[in-house]
Design an enzyme around this catalytic site. Structure first.
Site, PDB file in Angstrom:
ATOM      1  N   CYS A   1      54.533  45.326   4.395  1.00 41.20           N
ATOM      2  CA  CYS A   1      53.872  46.188   3.424  1.00 41.20           C
ATOM      3  C   CYS A   1      54.507  46.140   2.037  1.00 41.20           C
ATOM      4  CB  CYS A   1      53.911  47.636   3.913  1.00 41.20           C
ATOM      5  SG  CYS A   1      55.595  48.204   4.161  1.00 41.20           S
TER       6      CYS A   1
ATOM      7  N   CYS B   1      57.370  51.072  10.229  1.00 44.84           N
ATOM      8  CA  CYS B   1      57.969  51.835   9.126  1.00 44.84           C
ATOM      9  C   CYS B   1      59.318  52.416   9.547  1.00 44.84           C
ATOM     10  CB  CYS B   1      57.043  52.963   8.695  1.00 44.84           C
ATOM     11  SG  CYS B   1      55.338  52.453   8.489  1.00 44.84           S
TER      12      CYS B   1
HETATM   13 FE1  FES Z   1      55.406  50.264   4.480  1.00 42.53          FE
HETATM   14 FE2  FES Z   1      55.234  52.215   6.193  1.00 42.53          FE
HETATM   15  S1  FES Z   1      53.589  51.056   5.388  1.00 42.53           S
HETATM   16  S2  FES Z   1      57.024  51.288   5.439  1.00 42.53           S
END
Ligand code: FES
Length: 144
Positions: free
Chosen positions: A35, A104
């Site tokens: 992400c 995450c």
């Molecule tokens: Fe990036 Fe949760 S979506 S750490």
């Protein structure tokens, strides 16, 4: 059923141990390849005990909640105890995370490890490279 537990929402809305530590003994920064989010952990260590821990994150709510919970679980522990805290334990303490958000919580575990490695490196303390490899973070992450 709500997507996030009350505990997750509490730690997201009122995160504990946010910020930085001046003259930290160890600093760890890791990124999540999936992400692009980033987590930074600061440690104050005295007599092998984690006296203080703070975090900064450019991350999602789950990353913030995981970091907040992880710092609470690690504060006051020995380094060895802190190294044993896994992202699964953090997720359990949060009452669970949605499956697509589990990665995450890995960010918090990896950032703590990276900060401890930094402390060891700065003080020339030998350590087990299988526990603290050079590529802590995305490349070393088993859940990304
Ligand atoms: Fe990036 Fe949760 S979506 S750490």
């Amino acid at each position: 059923m709500a997507l996030y537990t009350e505990t997750v929402m509490d730690h997201f809305m009122n995160p504990r141990n946010v910020g930085s530590i001046e003259n930290a003994d160890g600093i760890g920064e890791v990124g999540n390849a999936k992400c692009g989010d980033i987590m930074k952990i600061y440690l104050k260590i005295e007599d092998n005990i984690i006296k203080d821990i703070k975090f900064e994150t450019f991350g999602c709510g789950s990353a913030i909640a995981s970091s907040s919970m992880a710092t609470e679980m690690i504060k006051g522990k020995t380094i060895e105890e802190a190294l044993k805290v896994t992202n699964q334990q953090v997720v359990e303490a949060l009452g669970g995370l949605p499956v697509h958000k589990l990665h995450c919580s890995v960010l918090a575990e990896e950032a703590v490890k990276s900060a401890i490695k930094d402390y060891y490196d700065k003080n020339n303390i030998p350590y087990d490279k299988s526990i603290l490899p050079d590529n802590i973070g995305c490349e070393g992450c088993h859940m990304v």
